[in-house]
Scaffold this motif. Structure first.
Motif, PDB file in Angstrom:
ATOM      1  N   LEU A   1       0.820  -1.213   0.000  1.00  0.00           N
ATOM      2  CA  LEU A   1       0.000   0.000   0.000  1.00  0.00           C
ATOM      3  C   LEU A   1       0.854   1.263   0.000  1.00  0.00           C
ATOM      4  O   LEU A   1       0.501   2.267  -0.606  1.00  0.00           O
ATOM      5  CB  LEU A   1      -0.923   0.006   1.225  1.00  0.00           C
ATOM      6  CG  LEU A   1      -2.106  -0.960   1.184  1.00  0.00           C
ATOM      7  CD1 LEU A   1      -2.882  -0.897   2.491  1.00  0.00           C
ATOM      8  CD2 LEU A   1      -3.021  -0.645   0.007  1.00  0.00           C
ATOM      9  N   ASN A   2       1.982   1.201   0.712  1.00  0.00           N
ATOM     10  CA  ASN A   2       2.903   2.330   0.770  1.00  0.00           C
ATOM     11  C   ASN A   2       2.188   3.630   1.140  1.00  0.00           C
ATOM     12  O   ASN A   2       2.366   4.667   0.519  1.00  0.00           O
ATOM     13  CB  ASN A   2       3.640   2.490  -0.567  1.00  0.00           C
ATOM     14  CG  ASN A   2       4.853   3.402  -0.439  1.00  0.00           C
ATOM     15  OD1 ASN A   2       5.473   3.486   0.619  1.00  0.00           O
ATOM     16  ND2 ASN A   2       5.178   4.097  -1.513  1.00  0.00           N
ATOM     17  N   GLY A   3       1.354   3.556   2.167  1.00  0.00           N
ATOM     18  CA  GLY A   3       0.663   4.747   2.634  1.00  0.00           C
ATOM     19  C   GLY A   3      -0.682   4.994   1.993  1.00  0.00           C
ATOM     20  O   GLY A   3      -1.400   5.914   2.402  1.00  0.00           O
ATOM     21  N   ARG A   4      -1.020   4.197   0.989  1.00  0.00           N
ATOM     22  CA  ARG A   4      -2.302   4.405   0.327  1.00  0.00           C
ATOM     23  C   ARG A   4      -3.414   3.628   1.027  1.00  0.00           C
ATOM     24  O   ARG A   4      -3.175   2.844   1.944  1.00  0.00           O
ATOM     25  CB  ARG A   4      -2.202   4.002  -1.144  1.00  0.00           C
ATOM     26  CG  ARG A   4      -1.355   4.965  -1.967  1.00  0.00           C
ATOM     27  CD  ARG A   4      -1.139   4.459  -3.372  1.00  0.00           C
ATOM     28  NE  ARG A   4      -0.328   3.233  -3.368  1.00  0.00           N
ATOM     29  CZ  ARG A   4      -0.032   2.568  -4.479  1.00  0.00           C
ATOM     30  NH1 ARG A   4      -0.488   2.979  -5.650  1.00  0.00           N
ATOM     31  NH2 ARG A   4       0.726   1.484  -4.410  1.00  0.00           N
ATOM     32  N   TRP A   5      -4.634   3.827   0.583  1.00  0.00           N
ATOM     33  CA  TRP A   5      -5.816   3.215   1.163  1.00  0.00           C
ATOM     34  C   TRP A   5      -6.451   2.279   0.151  1.00  0.00           C
ATOM     35  O   TRP A   5      -6.246   2.413  -1.056  1.00  0.00           O
ATOM     36  CB  TRP A   5      -6.837   4.289   1.557  1.00  0.00           C
ATOM     37  CG  TRP A   5      -6.331   5.260   2.574  1.00  0.00           C
ATOM     38  CD1 TRP A   5      -5.367   6.229   2.385  1.00  0.00           C
ATOM     39  CD2 TRP A   5      -6.750   5.378   3.931  1.00  0.00           C
ATOM     40  NE1 TRP A   5      -5.168   6.940   3.543  1.00  0.00           N
ATOM     41  CE2 TRP A   5      -6.004   6.442   4.511  1.00  0.00           C
ATOM     42  CE3 TRP A   5      -7.679   4.705   4.712  1.00  0.00           C
ATOM     43  CZ2 TRP A   5      -6.165   6.829   5.833  1.00  0.00           C
ATOM     44  CZ3 TRP A   5      -7.854   5.100   6.034  1.00  0.00           C
ATOM     45  CH2 TRP A   5      -7.088   6.145   6.582  1.00  0.00           C
ATOM     46  N   VAL A   6      -7.261   1.330   0.641  1.00  0.00           N
ATOM     47  CA  VAL A   6      -7.976   0.429  -0.241  1.00  0.00           C
ATOM     48  C   VAL A   6      -9.427   0.361   0.235  1.00  0.00           C
ATOM     49  O   VAL A   6      -9.708   0.393   1.434  1.00  0.00           O
ATOM     50  CB  VAL A   6      -7.332  -0.978  -0.258  1.00  0.00           C
ATOM     51  CG1 VAL A   6      -7.412  -1.639   1.103  1.00  0.00           C
ATOM     52  CG2 VAL A   6      -7.964  -1.852  -1.338  1.00  0.00           C
ATOM     53  N   GLU A   7     -10.348   0.327  -0.713  1.00  0.00           N
ATOM     54  CA  GLU A   7     -11.773   0.280  -0.375  1.00  0.00           C
ATOM     55  C   GLU A   7     -12.219  -1.160  -0.164  1.00  0.00           C
ATOM     56  O   GLU A   7     -11.827  -2.057  -0.907  1.00  0.00           O
ATOM     57  CB  GLU A   7     -12.590   0.920  -1.491  1.00  0.00           C
ATOM     58  CG  GLU A   7     -14.080   0.987  -1.183  1.00  0.00           C
ATOM     59  CD  GLU A   7     -14.878   1.719  -2.254  1.00  0.00           C
ATOM     60  OE1 GLU A   7     -16.116   1.552  -2.276  1.00  0.00           O
ATOM     61  OE2 GLU A   7     -14.254   2.442  -3.069  1.00  0.00           O
ATOM     62  N   THR A   8     -13.040  -1.372   0.861  1.00  0.00           N
ATOM     63  CA  THR A   8     -13.561  -2.705   1.138  1.00  0.00           C
ATOM     64  C   THR A   8     -15.002  -2.581   1.605  1.00  0.00           C
ATOM     65  O   THR A   8     -15.352  -1.637   2.323  1.00  0.00           O
ATOM     66  CB  THR A   8     -12.713  -3.421   2.221  1.00  0.00           C
ATOM     67  OG1 THR A   8     -13.245  -4.723   2.453  1.00  0.00           O
ATOM     68  CG2 THR A   8     -12.692  -2.646   3.512  1.00  0.00           C
ATOM     69  N   PRO A   9     -15.874  -3.471   1.185  1.00  0.00           N
ATOM     70  CA  PRO A   9     -17.284  -3.376   1.597  1.00  0.00           C
ATOM     71  C   PRO A   9     -17.458  -3.749   3.054  1.00  0.00           C
ATOM     72  O   PRO A   9     -16.828  -4.672   3.551  1.00  0.00           O
ATOM     73  CB  PRO A   9     -17.973  -4.393   0.675  1.00  0.00           C
ATOM     74  CG  PRO A   9     -16.902  -5.390   0.349  1.00  0.00           C
ATOM     75  CD  PRO A   9     -15.633  -4.603   0.269  1.00  0.00           C
ATOM     76  N   HIS A  10     -18.318  -3.016   3.741  1.00  0.00           N
ATOM     77  CA  HIS A  10     -18.591  -3.339   5.139  1.00  0.00           C
ATOM     78  C   HIS A  10     -19.820  -2.572   5.613  1.00  0.00           C
ATOM     79  O   HIS A  10     -19.975  -1.399   5.285  1.00  0.00           O
ATOM     80  CB  HIS A  10     -17.404  -2.996   6.032  1.00  0.00           C
ATOM     81  CG  HIS A  10     -17.515  -3.624   7.385  1.00  0.00           C
ATOM     82  ND1 HIS A  10     -18.229  -3.061   8.406  1.00  0.00           N
ATOM     83  CD2 HIS A  10     -17.065  -4.809   7.858  1.00  0.00           C
ATOM     84  CE1 HIS A  10     -18.188  -3.858   9.457  1.00  0.00           C
ATOM     85  NE2 HIS A  10     -17.501  -4.917   9.158  1.00  0.00           N
ATOM     86  N   PRO A  11     -20.715  -3.206   6.383  1.00  0.00           N
ATOM     87  CA  PRO A  11     -21.940  -2.540   6.837  1.00  0.00           C
ATOM     88  C   PRO A  11     -21.701  -1.381   7.795  1.00  0.00           C
ATOM     89  O   PRO A  11     -22.605  -0.584   8.016  1.00  0.00           O
ATOM     90  CB  PRO A  11     -22.738  -3.665   7.519  1.00  0.00           C
ATOM     91  CG  PRO A  11     -21.715  -4.707   7.864  1.00  0.00           C
ATOM     92  CD  PRO A  11     -20.689  -4.633   6.766  1.00  0.00           C
ATOM     93  N   LEU A  12     -20.508  -1.283   8.389  1.00  0.00           N
ATOM     94  CA  LEU A  12     -20.230  -0.160   9.275  1.00  0.00           C
ATOM     95  C   LEU A  12     -20.419   1.151   8.549  1.00  0.00           C
ATOM     96  O   LEU A  12     -20.910   2.130   9.120  1.00  0.00           O
ATOM     97  CB  LEU A  12     -18.800  -0.251   9.829  1.00  0.00           C
ATOM     98  CG  LEU A  12     -18.331   0.950  10.671  1.00  0.00           C
ATOM     99  CD1 LEU A  12     -19.205   1.125  11.894  1.00  0.00           C
ATOM    100  CD2 LEU A  12     -16.886   0.792  11.080  1.00  0.00           C
TER     101      LEU A  12
END
Length: 271
Positions: free
Chosen positions: A152-163
């Motif tokens: 990731l090297n500081g980046r973000w990734v999207e993931t599905p979640h009901p929260l």
């Protein structure tokens, strides 16, 4: 399923999203700043002994108002108390939660805003993660740990979640969702356990048992406004979720939503 405990899937999902992606140094990618520490400002209502009204039965000639010190006295109808507690939760602009989930070895520290967003940090089976939700119900996660953190090297990734969906509903939606049983929670049909000292506050302890669940709730009795201080939910599978609530209207440490160039797209090269 307890909504917060569902975050235990975040780390495995993160690993799956990154599986098969080629590694690179990602040196040109912007790194998000470190998560700010929770506000150290203390709510002025915190502290002090429980008023005698919280310990004594309500006199028959006293008219019930909205003052928590009256609503929390023995003899008050729980449906009126429940309505007031939910109304006060809905009126909050923000709150800070500290949550632990047994069995899943998950701890979460996050702020919830009526803007429909949440953000914070969590430890999931030893994985340290930061997460941010967006107003359109997306959950973004990042970590600096191990191989995944290097990719990731500081980046973000999207993931599905009901929260993320719960956060869109604001403070009250997250609180109700955190029990995993929605509107079943509340002082309705709860038994009053007494007055206890919890997290620096004098609070009335209520308990509700049914359908394999056991819900313990502590509501502050030392101020004019009802404040949910602590909640322990035990589900039919034996999982225990404990939540502490602080920084009412003062939780101001929301992490910014990452810009598009800070979001990692699975299946693409990191070079």
């Amino acid at each position: 399923m307890i909504v917060f405990s569902g975050l235990r899937y975040a780390a495995p999902v993160l690993l799956l999203l990154l599986a098969g992606c080629s590694a690179g140094d990602g040196s040109n990618e912007a790194k998000p700043s470190a998560a700010p520490s929770p506000s150290a400002t203390k709510n002025p209502l915190i502290g002090g002994p429980a008023p005698s009204a919280a310990l004594e039965p309500l006199p028959s000639d006293v008219r019930i108002g909205l003052d928590a010190r009256e609503l929390l006295r023995p003899g008050v109808e729980h449906d009126r108390l429940a309505t007031t507690v939910q109304s006060d939760l809905e009126a909050l602009t923000s709150v800070h939660l500290e949550t632990t989930v047994t069995k899943d070895r998950v701890t979460i520290s996050n702020d919830v805003h009526d803007s429909g967003r949440c953000s914070g940090e969590m430890v999931d089976h030893g994985h340290h993660l930061r997460f941010v939700t967006t107003k359109d119900a997306r959950l973004l996660i990042t970590t600096g740990d191990g191989t995944v953190g290097a990719q990731l090297n500081g980046r973000w990734v999207e993931t599905p979640h009901p929260l993320a969906d719960a956060c869109v509903g604001g403070v009250v939606a997250v609180v109700l969702s955190s029990t995993g049983i929605g509107n079943w929670w509340g002082p309705y049909d709860m038994s009053r356990q007494g007055v206890e000292h919890v997290d620096g506050r004098s609070a009335v302890h209520f308990r509700k048992v049914g359908s394999g669940w056991k819900i313990d709730t502590w509501i502050a009795a030392d101020g004019e406004v009802t404040r949910l201080v602590k909640m322990i939910a035990r589900d039919p599978n034996g999982t225990v979720t404990t939540s502490h609530f602080t920084e009412y209207d003062e939780a101001d440490a929301l992490l910014p939503v990452p810009s598009p160039d800070q979001i990692f797209e699975p299946g693409t090269s990191t070079t």
